[in-house]
Design a protein around this motif. Structure first.
Motif, mmCIF file in Angstrom:
data_model
loop_
_atom_site.group_PDB
_atom_site.id
_atom_site.type_symbol
_atom_site.label_atom_id
_atom_site.label_comp_id
_atom_site.label_asym_id
_atom_site.label_seq_id
_atom_site.Cartn_x
_atom_site.Cartn_y
_atom_site.Cartn_z
ATOM 1 N N ARG A 34 16.532 7.226 69.899
ATOM 2 C CA ARG A 34 17.019 7.632 68.594
ATOM 3 C C ARG A 34 17.760 6.504 67.883
ATOM 4 O O ARG A 34 18.378 5.659 68.510
ATOM 5 N N ASN A 56 15.724 20.852 61.799
ATOM 6 C CA ASN A 56 16.783 20.068 61.158
ATOM 7 C C ASN A 56 16.591 20.114 59.644
ATOM 8 O O ASN A 56 15.524 19.793 59.134
ATOM 9 N N SER A 58 20.887 16.702 64.232
ATOM 10 C CA SER A 58 20.198 16.717 65.528
ATOM 11 C C SER A 58 21.188 16.752 66.676
ATOM 12 O O SER A 58 20.981 17.447 67.683
ATOM 13 N N GLU A 112 21.362 19.720 69.457
ATOM 14 C CA GLU A 112 21.191 19.406 70.880
ATOM 15 C C GLU A 112 22.398 19.867 71.699
ATOM 16 O O GLU A 112 22.246 20.396 72.806
ATOM 17 N N PRO A 150 17.265 18.492 71.336
ATOM 18 C CA PRO A 150 17.288 18.105 69.924
ATOM 19 C C PRO A 150 16.129 18.754 69.184
ATOM 20 O O PRO A 150 15.107 19.101 69.787
ATOM 21 N N PRO A 151 16.247 18.931 67.892
ATOM 22 C CA PRO A 151 15.139 19.525 67.132
ATOM 23 C C PRO A 151 13.953 18.589 67.077
ATOM 24 O O PRO A 151 14.109 17.364 67.023
ATOM 25 N N TYR A 190 11.783 18.791 61.195
ATOM 26 C CA TYR A 190 12.782 18.768 60.135
ATOM 27 C C TYR A 190 12.123 19.051 58.795
ATOM 28 O O TYR A 190 10.902 18.908 58.632
ATOM 29 N N LEU A 226 14.049 9.758 65.074
ATOM 30 C CA LEU A 226 14.811 10.772 65.802
ATOM 31 C C LEU A 226 13.903 11.709 66.589
ATOM 32 O O LEU A 226 14.360 12.694 67.156
ATOM 33 N N MET A 285 11.339 13.546 65.353
ATOM 34 C CA MET A 285 11.019 14.778 64.633
ATOM 35 C C MET A 285 9.780 14.611 63.763
ATOM 36 O O MET A 285 9.499 13.534 63.258
#
Length: 281
Positions: free
Chosen positions: A75, A153, A177, A181, A187-188, A191, A209, A211
């Motif tokens: 990330r 997200n 995120s 988490e 974490p998602p 988004y 990230l 996503m």
């Protein structure tokens, strides 16, 4: 977001989102999930939802998409190309299945009622949470996840991300995120840009990230508070295979959204539609 006073440009931004809506079509690579992660209560009576809907609800769906970020780097580091330049907008080739999604929550007044209705009909949905709302309503975030819904997200403060610097976008998405988490253990993976306003920074930082971007293909416009009858009519008229429905569970008076869901969800199920959420492989 806590305050649903929409900027004067929201309608313009929604048109922009529609323009971006020609999302790259993706292939679905798997069908039904092995099971459902939440305990199912007793099904509603046939008088409430009909025998056909009851039968369908015993077959939960969770389709898997092949994302670009499956092997994303750590990330906050640039994502390795390719990075998506259009959001997912619908789920093609899945038969009579649809996705319900709710933005801006969780809200302690409205989100529990939406969760109760989804649980009653054994349906999973996507919830795109604002980080500040998640931070203030942590038990609701856990309940959403525990009921098997997809937690997405939606930024921390619901800004117009196209006006932010890369550092600003990273802060908005990264903080959200992090709190998701912390509260759910993961974490998602999805988004959604506030107001549907996407740009290169949001795509690239979202990918960094881990996503994938998810938009929508049916906007209920429930944030305008048009009345439950209008919301129900819009969903009925716009329903179709692979459609992603946009509604809200926070950001203002969402009592109409709650009432409308109670009406259109059993109608969709009786019409042979199944509700699903995308999963990644």
């Amino acid at each position: 977001m806590k305050n649903d006073q929409m900027p004067p440009t929201r309608r313009t931004l929604l048109r922009l989102a529609a323009g971006l809506g020609a999302a790259t079509v993706v292939r679905l690579v798997a069908a039904d999930s092995a099971g459902t992660p939440f305990q199912r209560p007793a099904p509603p009576s046939a008088a409430t939802a009909g025998p056909q809907a009851a039968a369908l609800r015993t077959r939960p769906l969770a389709y898997r998409l092949r994302p670009m970020t499956a092997e994303s780097p750590p990330r906050y580091r640039p994502a390795v190309p390719p990075v998506r330049t259009r959001p997912f907008e619908e789920l093609p080739d899945i038969g009579r299945a649809m996705v319900l999604s709710f933005d801006d929550g969780p809200d302690p007044l409205y989100t529990p009622h939406i969760l109760d209705t989804l649980r009653r009909y054994h349906v999973r949905a996507m919830f795109f949470l604002c980080g500040e709302m998640a931070h203030d309503n942590q038990d609701l975030v856990r309940r959403i996840a525990d009921d098997g819904h997809t937690v997405g997200n939606h930024s921390w403060t619901h800004p117009l991300v196209t006006t932010l610097s890369r550092a600003g976008v990273t802060d908005e998405l990264g903080r959200t995120s992090d709190v998701v988490e912390k509260l759910t253990g993961a974490p998602p993976l999805w988004y959604r840009a506030p107001y549907g306003a996407w740009n290169r920074n949001s795509f690239e930082i979202g990918a960094s990230l881990g996503m994938e971007p998810m938009a929508w293909s049916l906007d209920t416009l429930d944030w305008t508070e048009p009345g439950a009858d209008t919301i129900v009519r819009r969903v009925g008229q716009g329903a179709g295979p692979g459609v992603v429905v946009l509604s809200h569970d926070a950001g203002g008076d969402r009592s109409q959204s709650v009432a409308a869901l109670r009406r259109y969800l059993p109608e969709l199920l009786d019409d042979g539609y199944r509700m699903t959420v995308p999963q990644r492989r």
